[in-house]
Motif scaffolding. Structure first.
Motif, mmCIF file in Angstrom:
data_model
loop_
_atom_site.group_PDB
_atom_site.id
_atom_site.type_symbol
_atom_site.label_atom_id
_atom_site.label_comp_id
_atom_site.label_asym_id
_atom_site.label_seq_id
_atom_site.Cartn_x
_atom_site.Cartn_y
_atom_site.Cartn_z
ATOM 1 N N SER A 161 -19.121 -28.523 16.706
ATOM 2 C CA SER A 161 -18.773 -29.805 16.817
ATOM 3 C C SER A 161 -17.437 -30.021 16.368
ATOM 4 C CB SER A 161 -19.891 -30.586 16.180
ATOM 5 O OG SER A 161 -20.203 -30.020 14.730
ATOM 6 N N GLN A 162 -16.729 -29.180 15.469
ATOM 7 C CA GLN A 162 -15.723 -29.536 14.649
ATOM 8 C C GLN A 162 -14.489 -28.916 15.434
ATOM 9 O OE1 GLN A 162 -16.167 -31.536 11.735
ATOM 10 N NE2 GLN A 162 -18.137 -31.424 12.255
ATOM 11 N N VAL A 163 -14.725 -28.189 16.271
ATOM 12 C CA VAL A 163 -13.392 -27.578 16.893
ATOM 13 C C VAL A 163 -12.475 -28.780 17.689
ATOM 14 C CG1 VAL A 163 -14.530 -27.212 19.171
ATOM 15 C CG2 VAL A 163 -12.690 -25.652 18.410
ATOM 16 N N LYS A 164 -11.214 -28.644 17.580
ATOM 17 C CA LYS A 164 -10.270 -29.349 18.323
ATOM 18 C C LYS A 164 -9.880 -28.613 19.621
ATOM 19 C CE LYS A 164 -5.569 -31.174 18.413
ATOM 20 N NZ LYS A 164 -5.868 -32.233 18.676
ATOM 21 N N ILE A 165 -10.171 -29.618 20.706
ATOM 22 C CA ILE A 165 -10.020 -29.121 22.050
ATOM 23 C C ILE A 165 -8.693 -29.644 22.729
ATOM 24 C CG2 ILE A 165 -10.806 -29.392 24.507
ATOM 25 C CD1 ILE A 165 -13.697 -30.025 23.415
ATOM 26 N N ILE A 166 -7.951 -28.588 23.170
ATOM 27 C CA ILE A 166 -6.692 -28.738 23.941
ATOM 28 C C ILE A 166 -6.668 -28.267 25.097
ATOM 29 C CG2 ILE A 166 -4.172 -28.238 23.391
ATOM 30 C CD1 ILE A 166 -4.650 -27.613 20.523
ATOM 31 N N ALA B 114 -9.239 -24.355 16.762
ATOM 32 C CA ALA B 114 -8.729 -25.075 17.993
ATOM 33 C C ALA B 114 -9.134 -24.324 19.153
ATOM 34 C CB ALA B 114 -7.229 -25.361 17.952
ATOM 35 N N LEU B 115 -9.414 -24.957 20.322
ATOM 36 C CA LEU B 115 -9.934 -24.311 21.601
ATOM 37 C C LEU B 115 -9.182 -24.975 22.633
ATOM 38 C CD1 LEU B 115 -12.468 -22.386 22.520
ATOM 39 C CD2 LEU B 115 -13.429 -24.511 23.044
ATOM 40 N N VAL B 116 -8.152 -23.968 23.036
ATOM 41 C CA VAL B 116 -7.317 -24.284 24.197
ATOM 42 C C VAL B 116 -7.950 -23.835 25.343
ATOM 43 C CG1 VAL B 116 -5.140 -23.377 25.153
ATOM 44 C CG2 VAL B 116 -5.362 -23.385 22.748
ATOM 45 N N THR C 197 -2.724 -13.862 26.275
ATOM 46 C CA THR C 197 -1.175 -13.353 26.431
ATOM 47 C C THR C 197 -0.291 -14.625 26.725
ATOM 48 O OG1 THR C 197 -1.654 -11.109 26.725
ATOM 49 C CG2 THR C 197 0.665 -11.914 27.273
ATOM 50 N N THR C 198 -0.635 -15.277 27.435
ATOM 51 C CA THR C 198 -0.120 -16.594 27.942
ATOM 52 C C THR C 198 0.287 -17.666 26.953
ATOM 53 O OG1 THR C 198 -0.741 -16.499 30.305
ATOM 54 C CG2 THR C 198 -0.051 -18.706 29.612
ATOM 55 N N VAL C 199 -0.851 -17.869 26.092
ATOM 56 C CA VAL C 199 -0.880 -18.739 24.974
ATOM 57 C C VAL C 199 0.076 -18.221 23.785
ATOM 58 C CG1 VAL C 199 -2.114 -19.957 23.151
ATOM 59 C CG2 VAL C 199 -2.963 -20.059 25.627
ATOM 60 N N ILE C 200 0.036 -17.081 23.737
ATOM 61 C CA ILE C 200 0.964 -16.328 22.701
ATOM 62 C C ILE C 200 2.509 -16.397 23.100
ATOM 63 C CG2 ILE C 200 1.578 -14.204 21.641
ATOM 64 C CD1 ILE C 200 -1.207 -13.508 21.331
ATOM 65 N N ILE D 239 -6.935 -19.899 16.622
ATOM 66 C CA ILE D 239 -6.794 -20.672 18.131
ATOM 67 C C ILE D 239 -7.833 -19.691 19.064
ATOM 68 C CG2 ILE D 239 -5.185 -20.956 19.924
ATOM 69 C CD1 ILE D 239 -2.902 -21.592 17.757
ATOM 70 N N THR D 240 -8.370 -20.332 19.720
ATOM 71 C CA THR D 240 -9.244 -19.730 20.668
ATOM 72 C C THR D 240 -9.054 -20.035 22.259
ATOM 73 O OG1 THR D 240 -10.833 -19.125 19.183
ATOM 74 C CG2 THR D 240 -11.674 -18.987 21.695
ATOM 75 N N VAL D 241 -8.858 -19.099 23.030
ATOM 76 C CA VAL D 241 -8.490 -19.434 24.365
ATOM 77 C C VAL D 241 -9.852 -19.187 25.120
ATOM 78 C CG1 VAL D 241 -6.976 -19.058 26.261
ATOM 79 C CG2 VAL D 241 -6.099 -18.626 24.155
ATOM 80 N N LEU D 242 -9.969 -20.274 26.113
ATOM 81 C CA LEU D 242 -11.458 -20.376 26.827
ATOM 82 C C LEU D 242 -10.837 -20.775 28.227
ATOM 83 C CD1 LEU D 242 -14.818 -21.735 26.018
ATOM 84 C CD2 LEU D 242 -13.746 -22.548 28.188
#
Length: 392
Positions: free
Chosen positions: A190-195, A164-166, A24-27, A136-139
């Motif tokens: 291995s291809q995911v972009k980390i933010i 993309a991994l937030v 919810t925060t990311v959205i 976009i996935t939040v972790l």
């Protein structure tokens, strides 16, 4: 006769993440980047039957959603990725036809397996209507620290199916732990972009850099869904993934009968408040309440009562209290309470973890709950009376 409107290439972003990760925060952060002249739509799927996230998002906006050109539709009472394709198709079609958005965001329940939803959005009939952008996935770093999360298939699945991994809530991680987290991610994807989400103490420049990186994902095509579309074209499914509607037992409070209407008819239960439901699904128990807006609950008593519930995994709510309207957003590693705008009613929803070793407990046995008891031993009538006793 009016010709049907044909929608093509509407940019669509899927925001996933395990239960309590912070989607919810990311959205909210994504919505804050919306150009003022654009119309956006948000589809929220909640496993429970009350629907809290829409109210949380609406309360967090500076002005009303209509003025901001943001439309929200909620699909409650089940996972859109594991019941059938019909709820998803209906919800998306209505959002597109009724609101004509220039961008669509989809937030599935944290209990969902993202692969099933990606299978659906990769289907040929969505290929021209939706232009799928990066998933976009939040972790949550604090969740990852716990072995019970990082070794769980459902938790890992969100990382595997991300473009993309937030990563948030990693402040407590030592340098060695952060390195181990990055290695763990690389083994899964291995291809995911980390933010990395900056801390509240970070400089404005760092926060702006983060928001730009997050916003960039709205324009990046999804490689994950693109691969799935190629698979779907080559091997079309014989049925809707062979999935059946979820099974489980449903019980309702004498306060009100459980509504089984579609998402557009959820407002029907407003006339039968107070309302409560509880429902067992596999190894979790869901429960929720809707109370008339004029019911004002003692804030301290409500806070303490919620935290004493046994084996809770998630507690959400928007409630009229003695301290005003409050948003409640509790996870085992984060207890957040903040002010909210006035709502049409108060809502509380909880997710409890069932005790796997408690095979004898029955929900129809009236035992007053205690924190040390299994969630299956809760006497819901007692809960109702305790909640009503907080009304001042």
């Amino acid at each position: 006769m009016k010709k049907p409107i044909i929608f093509q290439n509407i940019p669509c972003t899927l925001v996933t993440g395990f239960l309590g990760a912070g989607k919810t925060t990311v959205i909210n952060q994504l919505l804050a980047t919306k150009p003022t002249d654009e119309r956006w739509a948000l589809l929220i799927n909640e496993f429970g039957r009350i629907g809290i996230d829409g109210a949380l998002l609406a309360s967090s906006q500076d002005s009303n959603l209509e003025q901001q050109k943001i439309a929200i539709r909620e699909v409650n009472g089940g996972c859109i990725c594991c019941t059938s394709q019909l709820p998803l198709q209906i919800a998306i079609s209505r959002l597109l036809s009724e609101h004509h958005p220039q961008r669509l965001l989809i937030e599935p329940t944290g209990l969902a397996h993202p692969r099933e939803l990606i299978n659906q959005l990769g289907a040929p009939h969505w290929q021209t209507a939706l232009k799928m952008q990066a998933v976009i996935t939040v972790l949550s770093g604090s969740q990852w620290q716990q072995e019970k999360y990082r070794t769980q298939e459902g938790f890992q699945a969100h990382v595997r199916d991300a473009d993309a991994l937030v990563i948030n809530r990693y402040d407590q991680l030592q340098d060695g732990d952060r390195h181990a987290l990055v290695e763990w991610i690389a083994k899964l994807n291995s291809q995911v972009k980390i933010i990395w989400v900056p801390s509240e103490q970070a400089t404005s420049d760092i926060k702006n850099t983060y928001l730009l990186a997050l916003n960039d994902q709205l324009s990046n095509s999804s490689q994950i869904i693109s691969k799935q579309r190629k698979i779907n074209i080559a091997h079309p499914p014989k049925s809707v993934m062979g999935l059946q509607p979820r099974s489980g037992s449903i019980s309702t409070s004498p306060l009100s009968e459980l509504s089984t209407e579609s998402d557009e008819d959820q407002s029907n239960i407003d006339t039968d408040q107070p309302y409560r439901y509880h429902e067992k699904q596999q190894d979790i128990l869901l429960a929720g309440w809707r109370l008339p807006a004029h019911y004002r609950l003692n804030a301290d008593n409500l806070h303490n009562w919620l935290l004493k519930l046994p084996n809770w995994l998630r507690i959400k709510g928007v409630v009229n209290t003695t301290e005003g309207w409050l948003q409640i957003n509790f996870t085992p590693d984060s207890l957040t309470t903040s002010t909210a705008s006035v709502q049409i009613d108060s809502r509380i929803e909880i997710i409890l973890q069932l005790d796997e070793n408690d095979n004898t407990a029955r929900e129809d046995v009236a035992i007053k709950y205690k924190p040390e008891l299994s969630a299956t031993a809760i006497d819901w009538d007692t809960c109702d009376h305790e909640l009503m006793a907080m009304v001042v």
